[in-house]
Design a protein around this motif. Sequence first.
Motif, PDB file in Angstrom:
ATOM      1  N   SER A  21      -6.941 -15.098  76.297  1.00  0.00           N
ATOM      2  CA  SER A  21      -6.633 -14.242  75.147  1.00  0.00           C
ATOM      3  C   SER A  21      -5.135 -14.102  74.930  1.00  0.00           C
ATOM      4  CB  SER A  21      -7.253 -12.856  75.345  1.00  0.00           C
ATOM      5  OG  SER A  21      -8.661 -12.941  75.417  1.00  0.00           O
ATOM      6  N   GLN A  22      -4.369 -14.009  76.022  1.00  0.00           N
ATOM      7  CA  GLN A  22      -2.929 -13.820  75.860  1.00  0.00           C
ATOM      8  C   GLN A  22      -2.221 -15.081  75.407  1.00  0.00           C
ATOM      9  OE1 GLN A  22      -1.503 -12.015  79.536  1.00  0.00           O
ATOM     10  NE2 GLN A  22      -1.756  -9.988  78.626  1.00  0.00           N
ATOM     11  N   SER A  23      -2.826 -16.218  75.664  1.00  0.00           N
ATOM     12  CA  SER A  23      -2.154 -17.476  75.344  1.00  0.00           C
ATOM     13  C   SER A  23      -2.549 -18.053  73.988  1.00  0.00           C
ATOM     14  CB  SER A  23      -2.445 -18.516  76.431  1.00  0.00           C
ATOM     15  OG  SER A  23      -3.836 -18.807  76.487  1.00  0.00           O
ATOM     16  N   LEU A  24      -3.620 -17.560  73.396  1.00  0.00           N
ATOM     17  CA  LEU A  24      -4.109 -18.154  72.145  1.00  0.00           C
ATOM     18  C   LEU A  24      -3.860 -17.245  70.949  1.00  0.00           C
ATOM     19  CD1 LEU A  24      -7.556 -19.657  73.207  1.00  0.00           C
ATOM     20  CD2 LEU A  24      -5.376 -20.838  72.948  1.00  0.00           C
ATOM     21  N   PRO A  25      -3.512 -17.818  69.805  1.00  0.00           N
ATOM     22  CA  PRO A  25      -3.383 -17.024  68.579  1.00  0.00           C
ATOM     23  C   PRO A  25      -4.775 -16.617  68.080  1.00  0.00           C
ATOM     24  CG  PRO A  25      -3.151 -19.351  68.082  1.00  0.00           C
ATOM     25  CD  PRO A  25      -3.230 -19.249  69.573  1.00  0.00           C
ATOM     26  N   PRO A  26      -4.846 -15.623  67.206  1.00  0.00           N
ATOM     27  CA  PRO A  26      -6.158 -15.162  66.720  1.00  0.00           C
ATOM     28  C   PRO A  26      -7.026 -16.265  66.122  1.00  0.00           C
ATOM     29  CG  PRO A  26      -4.474 -13.570  66.146  1.00  0.00           C
ATOM     30  CD  PRO A  26      -3.753 -14.761  66.741  1.00  0.00           C
ATOM     31  N   SER A  27      -6.437 -17.216  65.426  1.00  0.00           N
ATOM     32  CA  SER A  27      -7.232 -18.269  64.799  1.00  0.00           C
ATOM     33  C   SER A  27      -8.084 -19.009  65.821  1.00  0.00           C
ATOM     34  CB  SER A  27      -6.325 -19.255  64.058  1.00  0.00           C
ATOM     35  OG  SER A  27      -5.371 -19.813  64.950  1.00  0.00           O
ATOM     36  N   LEU A  28      -7.526 -19.252  67.013  1.00  0.00           N
ATOM     37  CA  LEU A  28      -8.285 -19.906  68.075  1.00  0.00           C
ATOM     38  C   LEU A  28      -9.026 -18.893  68.948  1.00  0.00           C
ATOM     39  CD1 LEU A  28      -5.806 -22.679  69.285  1.00  0.00           C
ATOM     40  CD2 LEU A  28      -7.913 -22.975  67.979  1.00  0.00           C
ATOM     41  N   GLY A  29      -8.401 -17.757  69.193  1.00  0.00           N
ATOM     42  CA  GLY A  29      -9.025 -16.744  70.038  1.00  0.00           C
ATOM     43  C   GLY A  29     -10.349 -16.256  69.485  1.00  0.00           C
ATOM     44  N   TYR A  30     -10.397 -16.041  68.169  1.00  0.00           N
ATOM     45  CA  TYR A  30     -11.641 -15.593  67.554  1.00  0.00           C
ATOM     46  C   TYR A  30     -12.727 -16.666  67.672  1.00  0.00           C
ATOM     47  CZ  TYR A  30      -9.321 -11.579  65.338  1.00  0.00           C
ATOM     48  OH  TYR A  30      -8.649 -10.411  65.091  1.00  0.00           O
ATOM     49  N   ARG A  31     -12.338 -17.912  67.516  1.00  0.00           N
ATOM     50  CA  ARG A  31     -13.335 -18.992  67.584  1.00  0.00           C
ATOM     51  C   ARG A  31     -13.937 -19.096  68.979  1.00  0.00           C
ATOM     52  NH1 ARG A  31     -10.119 -23.793  64.564  1.00  0.00           N
ATOM     53  NH2 ARG A  31     -11.990 -25.024  65.048  1.00  0.00           N
ATOM     54  N   ILE A  32     -13.092 -18.951  69.993  1.00  0.00           N
ATOM     55  CA  ILE A  32     -13.613 -18.999  71.360  1.00  0.00           C
ATOM     56  C   ILE A  32     -14.463 -17.775  71.648  1.00  0.00           C
ATOM     57  CG2 ILE A  32     -12.923 -18.886  73.797  1.00  0.00           C
ATOM     58  CD1 ILE A  32     -10.595 -20.702  73.094  1.00  0.00           C
ATOM     59  N   ALA A  33     -14.047 -16.609  71.145  1.00  0.00           N
ATOM     60  CA  ALA A  33     -14.853 -15.394  71.309  1.00  0.00           C
ATOM     61  C   ALA A  33     -16.212 -15.562  70.649  1.00  0.00           C
ATOM     62  CB  ALA A  33     -14.110 -14.197  70.716  1.00  0.00           C
ATOM     63  N   ASP A  34     -16.236 -16.136  69.466  1.00  0.00           N
ATOM     64  CA  ASP A  34     -17.502 -16.341  68.755  1.00  0.00           C
ATOM     65  C   ASP A  34     -18.412 -17.297  69.520  1.00  0.00           C
ATOM     66  OD1 ASP A  34     -16.428 -14.709  66.836  1.00  0.00           O
ATOM     67  OD2 ASP A  34     -16.090 -16.301  65.353  1.00  0.00           O
ATOM     68  N   LEU A  35     -17.812 -18.342  70.084  1.00  0.00           N
ATOM     69  CA  LEU A  35     -18.601 -19.298  70.859  1.00  0.00           C
ATOM     70  C   LEU A  35     -19.192 -18.629  72.090  1.00  0.00           C
ATOM     71  CD1 LEU A  35     -19.599 -22.142  71.508  1.00  0.00           C
ATOM     72  CD2 LEU A  35     -17.369 -22.606  72.582  1.00  0.00           C
ATOM     73  N   GLY A  36     -18.379 -17.869  72.806  1.00  0.00           N
ATOM     74  CA  GLY A  36     -18.886 -17.166  73.983  1.00  0.00           C
ATOM     75  C   GLY A  36     -20.003 -16.209  73.639  1.00  0.00           C
ATOM     76  N   ALA A  37     -19.854 -15.472  72.533  1.00  0.00           N
ATOM     77  CA  ALA A  37     -20.890 -14.538  72.108  1.00  0.00           C
ATOM     78  C   ALA A  37     -22.184 -15.271  71.772  1.00  0.00           C
ATOM     79  CB  ALA A  37     -20.405 -13.740  70.899  1.00  0.00           C
ATOM     80  N   ALA A  38     -22.068 -16.410  71.105  1.00  0.00           N
ATOM     81  CA  ALA A  38     -23.264 -17.184  70.744  1.00  0.00           C
ATOM     82  C   ALA A  38     -23.994 -17.684  71.989  1.00  0.00           C
ATOM     83  CB  ALA A  38     -22.871 -18.356  69.847  1.00  0.00           C
ATOM     84  N   LEU A  39     -23.241 -18.100  72.997  1.00  0.00           N
ATOM     85  CA  LEU A  39     -23.869 -18.575  74.235  1.00  0.00           C
ATOM     86  C   LEU A  39     -24.612 -17.449  74.944  1.00  0.00           C
ATOM     87  CD1 LEU A  39     -21.018 -20.884  75.594  1.00  0.00           C
ATOM     88  CD2 LEU A  39     -23.210 -21.604  74.594  1.00  0.00           C
ATOM     89  N   VAL A  40     -24.010 -16.261  74.966  1.00  0.00           N
ATOM     90  CA  VAL A  40     -24.684 -15.126  75.606  1.00  0.00           C
ATOM     91  C   VAL A  40     -25.924 -14.723  74.800  1.00  0.00           C
ATOM     92  CG1 VAL A  40     -24.453 -12.708  76.287  1.00  0.00           C
ATOM     93  CG2 VAL A  40     -22.556 -14.292  76.668  1.00  0.00           C
ATOM     94  N   ALA A  41     -25.795 -14.675  73.485  1.00  0.00           N
ATOM     95  CA  ALA A  41     -26.916 -14.270  72.637  1.00  0.00           C
ATOM     96  C   ALA A  41     -28.090 -15.228  72.742  1.00  0.00           C
ATOM     97  CB  ALA A  41     -26.455 -14.165  71.188  1.00  0.00           C
ATOM     98  N   ALA A  42     -27.806 -16.500  73.022  1.00  0.00           N
ATOM     99  CA  ALA A  42     -28.876 -17.494  73.111  1.00  0.00           C
ATOM    100  C   ALA A  42     -29.780 -17.265  74.309  1.00  0.00           C
ATOM    101  CB  ALA A  42     -28.278 -18.897  73.163  1.00  0.00           C
ATOM    102  N   ARG A  43     -29.301 -16.531  75.321  1.00  0.00           N
ATOM    103  CA  ARG A  43     -30.127 -16.231  76.494  1.00  0.00           C
ATOM    104  C   ARG A  43     -30.980 -15.012  76.188  1.00  0.00           C
ATOM    105  NH1 ARG A  43     -28.085 -18.139  81.343  1.00  0.00           N
ATOM    106  NH2 ARG A  43     -29.968 -17.189  82.214  1.00  0.00           N
ATOM    107  N   SER A  44     -32.035 -15.214  75.432  1.00  0.00           N
ATOM    108  CA  SER A  44     -32.806 -14.090  74.882  1.00  0.00           C
ATOM    109  C   SER A  44     -33.498 -13.239  75.938  1.00  0.00           C
ATOM    110  CB  SER A  44     -33.837 -14.607  73.877  1.00  0.00           C
ATOM    111  OG  SER A  44     -34.755 -15.484  74.514  1.00  0.00           O
ATOM    112  N   GLN A  45     -33.689 -13.769  77.144  1.00  0.00           N
ATOM    113  CA  GLN A  45     -34.339 -12.983  78.200  1.00  0.00           C
ATOM    114  C   GLN A  45     -33.345 -12.433  79.216  1.00  0.00           C
ATOM    115  OE1 GLN A  45     -37.596 -12.098  78.080  1.00  0.00           O
ATOM    116  NE2 GLN A  45     -37.457 -13.114  76.089  1.00  0.00           N
ATOM    117  N   SER A  46     -32.061 -12.590  78.943  1.00  0.00           N
ATOM    118  CA  SER A  46     -31.074 -12.053  79.870  1.00  0.00           C
ATOM    119  C   SER A  46     -31.061 -10.528  79.786  1.00  0.00           C
ATOM    120  CB  SER A  46     -29.680 -12.599  79.545  1.00  0.00           C
ATOM    121  OG  SER A  46     -29.201 -12.047  78.327  1.00  0.00           O
ATOM    122  N   ALA A  47     -30.556  -9.899  80.842  1.00  0.00           N
ATOM    123  CA  ALA A  47     -30.543  -8.433  80.886  1.00  0.00           C
ATOM    124  C   ALA A  47     -29.664  -7.852  79.789  1.00  0.00           C
ATOM    125  CB  ALA A  47     -30.064  -7.962  82.261  1.00  0.00           C
TER     126      ALA A  47
END
Length: 302
Positions: A21-47
């Motif tokens: 987060s400290q090394s990336l500008p928002p344009s890239l930081g948001y994209r990586i955040a969105d990707l991480g969120a999508a990966l977590v959301a895809a685990r529909s049976q996770s706690a």
Amino acid sequence: MNLLQSLLYSRLAVVLGLGISQSLPPSLGYRIADLGAALVAARSQSAIVRAIYVNQWVVRGGNLTHSEMRKLTRKILRLHARNLYIYFHTLNRPQEVLERVSFSPEFQVLFDRLLQEGGPALIVTPHLSNFDLAGRALALRGLRFQVLSYPQPPGAYRWQNRLRRESGIEVTPISMSALQQARARLQNGGVVLTGIDRPVSETRYFPRFFGRPAPLPVFHVRLALQLNLPIILVACVGVGDGRYAVVARPPVPMQPAETLERSLLQNAEAVLHEAEVLIRQVPDQWAMFYPVWPEVASVLPF
């Protein structure tokens, strides 16, 4: 806690998130955040995902379809991931923190009074939006306060608490000594802040929250009753474009009842009602990833 939660709440996750987060500008930081969120959301049976299902099911009246719930979960996780990115990205950018976080008129009145006259003030907050960034903004603007945080924190929480301390916030995981310290601070005109919507594993008290009994903490109510203080609920609310507002609800005076148990429950419910008002306004921003009503998991239709 399952493997996914263990990884997300690990010290390594915080260190990696901070570095990225400290090394990336928002344009890239948001994209990586969105990707991480999508990966977590895809685990529909996770706690984590199941906890969101439980909590949002109750808050929204139990009438969502599975498709709506999955879409909502992705949105909630995306918002949370972006909030984390902003929090980490601005750790060494205090002016940007101040520019991103504004105060509502009601909170500004409270804040000015605390700076000019001091406390005592017992402040509670739900886990809404970018609450850590809001806490940092308070500290940067000169407010000194003690945070009563989750007891016996795992690795990620210990690192988060370290970051809070580096921001000038006094963080004390809840214990008998921390509660004694908080009581002394209040008696000496200080400010104490704590969360109220994270469920506790062992409790005798189940105040009603959104119409259902929930295993939520009541120690803040006990403190307020002992010291004859009102409880003030504040929260951080996202207002768009990576900006936030700190808002406040009217102080809740404590009303003693015929027994201690009744006093704790009825006053906890009065405070939780104020939290309900704010959460209902921005339910997508409620970042509570533990099931507040664990029994609901068994009755979800999906």
